[in-house]
Design a protein around this motif. Structure first.
Motif, short mmCIF file in Angstrom:
data_model
loop_
_atom_site.label_atom_id
_atom_site.label_comp_id
_atom_site.label_asym_id
_atom_site.label_seq_id
_atom_site.Cartn_x
_atom_site.Cartn_y
_atom_site.Cartn_z
N VAL A 73 -5.71 12.17 -2.02
CA VAL A 73 -4.91 11.23 -2.38
C VAL A 73 -5.26 10.54 -3.73
CG1 VAL A 73 -3.57 8.95 -2.04
CG2 VAL A 73 -3.97 10.66 -0.16
N ASP A 74 -4.17 10.59 -4.85
CA ASP A 74 -4.22 9.95 -6.01
C ASP A 74 -3.92 8.62 -5.78
OD1 ASP A 74 -4.56 8.78 -8.75
OD2 ASP A 74 -2.66 10.02 -9.19
N PRO A 75 -5.07 7.50 -5.94
CA PRO A 75 -5.11 5.87 -5.61
C PRO A 75 -4.02 5.40 -6.70
CG PRO A 75 -6.89 6.21 -6.52
CD PRO A 75 -6.32 7.70 -6.29
N PHE A 76 -3.91 5.97 -7.80
CA PHE A 76 -2.67 5.43 -8.33
C PHE A 76 -1.49 6.06 -8.77
CE2 PHE A 76 -7.43 4.38 -10.03
CZ PHE A 76 -7.28 2.96 -9.64
N GLY A 77 -1.58 7.15 -8.06
CA GLY A 77 -0.08 7.87 -8.03
C GLY A 77 1.23 7.24 -7.17
N ARG A 78 2.19 7.67 -7.24
CA ARG A 78 3.41 7.21 -6.67
C ARG A 78 3.30 7.54 -5.26
NH1 ARG A 78 8.43 8.36 -10.76
NH2 ARG A 78 7.78 7.15 -12.56
N LYS A 79 2.74 8.67 -4.90
CA LYS A 79 2.59 8.96 -3.37
C LYS A 79 1.48 8.26 -2.56
CE LYS A 79 4.38 13.91 -4.58
NZ LYS A 79 4.02 15.35 -4.50
N ALA A 80 0.84 7.73 -3.13
CA ALA A 80 -0.19 6.93 -2.35
C ALA A 80 0.58 5.79 -1.47
CB ALA A 80 -1.14 6.06 -3.20
N ALA A 81 0.26 5.95 -0.44
CA ALA A 81 1.16 4.82 0.71
C ALA A 81 0.02 3.77 1.17
CB ALA A 81 1.34 5.76 1.98
N PRO A 82 0.62 2.70 1.38
CA PRO A 82 -0.09 1.43 1.99
C PRO A 82 -1.22 1.95 2.83
CG PRO A 82 1.98 0.70 1.55
CD PRO A 82 1.97 2.10 1.62
N THR A 83 -0.79 2.70 3.73
CA THR A 83 -1.95 3.12 4.87
C THR A 83 -3.17 3.78 4.41
OG1 THR A 83 -0.23 4.88 5.45
CG2 THR A 83 -0.08 2.89 7.01
N ASP A 84 -2.97 4.64 3.06
CA ASP A 84 -4.01 5.08 2.45
C ASP A 84 -5.29 4.28 2.01
OD1 ASP A 84 -2.87 7.63 2.81
OD2 ASP A 84 -1.43 7.43 0.99
N PHE A 85 -5.15 2.81 2.13
CA PHE A 85 -6.11 2.22 1.63
C PHE A 85 -6.57 1.24 2.89
CE2 PHE A 85 -3.24 2.98 -1.86
CZ PHE A 85 -3.98 3.51 -2.76
N LEU A 86 -8.04 0.91 2.64
CA LEU A 86 -8.46 -0.16 3.76
C LEU A 86 -7.79 -1.36 3.36
CD1 LEU A 86 -12.34 0.47 2.99
CD2 LEU A 86 -10.75 1.04 5.13
N PRO A 87 -7.12 -2.34 4.31
CA PRO A 87 -6.67 -3.46 4.37
C PRO A 87 -7.62 -4.52 3.36
CG PRO A 87 -6.34 -2.67 6.54
CD PRO A 87 -7.41 -1.77 5.91
N PHE A 88 -6.82 -5.20 2.67
CA PHE A 88 -7.51 -6.25 1.86
C PHE A 88 -8.65 -7.03 2.88
CE2 PHE A 88 -7.96 -10.70 0.46
CZ PHE A 88 -8.74 -10.49 -0.61
N GLU A 89 -8.19 -7.36 4.03
CA GLU A 89 -8.99 -8.37 4.96
C GLU A 89 -10.19 -7.47 5.38
OE1 GLU A 89 -8.97 -11.21 5.53
OE2 GLU A 89 -7.25 -11.54 4.02
N GLN A 90 -10.24 -6.03 5.36
CA GLN A 90 -11.29 -5.61 5.77
C GLN A 90 -12.08 -5.39 4.51
OE1 GLN A 90 -10.70 -1.53 7.88
NE2 GLN A 90 -9.07 -2.55 8.99
N ALA A 91 -11.73 -5.24 3.41
CA ALA A 91 -12.70 -4.72 2.18
C ALA A 91 -13.01 -6.30 1.69
CB ALA A 91 -11.86 -3.99 1.20
N ARG A 92 -12.33 -7.52 1.84
CA ARG A 92 -12.65 -8.76 1.34
C ARG A 92 -14.27 -9.18 1.31
NH1 ARG A 92 -13.37 -13.57 2.80
NH2 ARG A 92 -12.89 -15.52 1.43
N GLN A 93 -14.85 -9.18 2.34
CA GLN A 93 -16.17 -9.85 2.55
C GLN A 93 -17.02 -8.98 1.65
OE1 GLN A 93 -17.96 -10.00 6.23
NE2 GLN A 93 -19.72 -10.71 5.82
N ALA A 94 -16.86 -7.50 1.58
CA ALA A 94 -17.91 -6.76 0.83
C ALA A 94 -17.36 -6.86 -0.63
CB ALA A 94 -17.61 -5.15 1.20
N VAL A 95 -16.23 -6.92 -1.09
CA VAL A 95 -15.83 -7.36 -2.57
C VAL A 95 -16.44 -8.57 -3.06
CG1 VAL A 95 -13.86 -7.77 -3.98
CG2 VAL A 95 -13.85 -5.99 -2.27
N ALA A 96 -16.26 -9.57 -2.13
CA ALA A 96 -17.04 -11.00 -2.54
C ALA A 96 -18.54 -10.94 -2.57
CB ALA A 96 -16.49 -11.96 -1.45
N GLY A 97 -19.13 -10.18 -1.91
CA GLY A 97 -20.42 -9.93 -2.15
C GLY A 97 -20.88 -9.40 -3.25
#
Length: 236
Positions: free
Chosen positions: A169-193
């Motif tokens: 999946v192209d993450p910046f393409g039009r065909k990328a769906a929200p379900t193709d990405f980890l939800p923000f709440e799941q990624a938040r702690q790692a990103v903040a770290g």
């Protein structure tokens, strides 16, 4: 001839500490090109070396001798970082840190050299005090929620699900769906770290630049990137 490599806040740093570090460092620890890449020379740093005399002396040295002198200058910076970090740890009232192991082979990851420059990377590998100070600086960093969200939004390629990666999946393409990405709440702690670690490293660089500004180096122990001596190297 002096028996010290540098003077830190009026206290001499013995050459024996530099010699001990050099005993733990292979001649070419980070391949041929990476050894001396580092942060820029400290602002205001001084030495007792006379530029003209240094140039004449440099012309008389063989290439291996010049390389070894640069290696010694590099090692001096690592030892000075340890000395400055020990003082900073004590001034902050942090728990005492163990002594540097004089016999442990110094191993520095190439990725750390690329990210930090070899002087800071080696200082963190060599010095328990430097690691303790970095950890303290990281803990002090405040990462705003807005910065975490902004990083997540701008780096969508880093948060594709395993299934989306397998499907290409192209993450910046039009065909990328929200379900193709980890939800923000799941990624938040790692990103903040990650952002906190990056901010801590910037704080460490700023501290080191300020702390070593008044260090005085003995001839032959100046920063390897100091343009005041003719065989300086300053590359990233």
């Amino acid at each position: 001839m002096t028996d010290h490599a540098a003077v830190v806040h009026g206290e001499p740093v013995p050459k024996s500490r530099v010699d001990a570090l050099l005993e733990t460092v292979p001649e070419r620890p980070i391949r041929d090109a990476g050894l001396y890449s580092s942060a820029a020379p400290p602002r205001g740093a001084t030495s007792h070396d006379d530029a003209a005399d240094g140039h004449r002396h440099n012309e008389a040295l063989s290439a291996p001798a010049r390389a070894e002198r640069q290696r010694r200058r590099w090692a001096t910076q690592v030892v000075v970082a340890d000395e400055l970090a020990r003082r900073a740890v004590a001034e902050r009232g942090l728990p005492p840190v163990p002594e540097v192991s004089p016999t442990r082979l110094l191993a520095v990851a190439e990725k750390d050299v690329a990210d930090l420059g070899s002087i800071v990377a080696a200082a963190l590998a060599h010095s328990p005090a430097a690691r303790a100070l970095l950890a303290e600086l990281e803990a002090e960093q405040h990462v705003p929620e807005e910065a975490v969200q902004d990083y997540y939004d701008r780096n969508r390629d880093r948060f594709l699900t395993p299934d989306a990666l397998r499907r290409g999946v192209d993450p910046f393409g039009r065909k990328a769906a929200p379900t193709d990405f980890l939800p923000f709440e799941q990624a938040r702690q790692a990103v903040a770290g990650e952002l906190r670690r990056a901010a801590g490293r910037r704080a460490f660089f700023a501290w080191f630049d300020r702390a070593r500004a008044d260090v005085v180096y003995a001839a032959g122990h100046e920063h390897p990137g100091d343009p005041a001596h003719p065989d300086h190297e300053h590359r990233h």
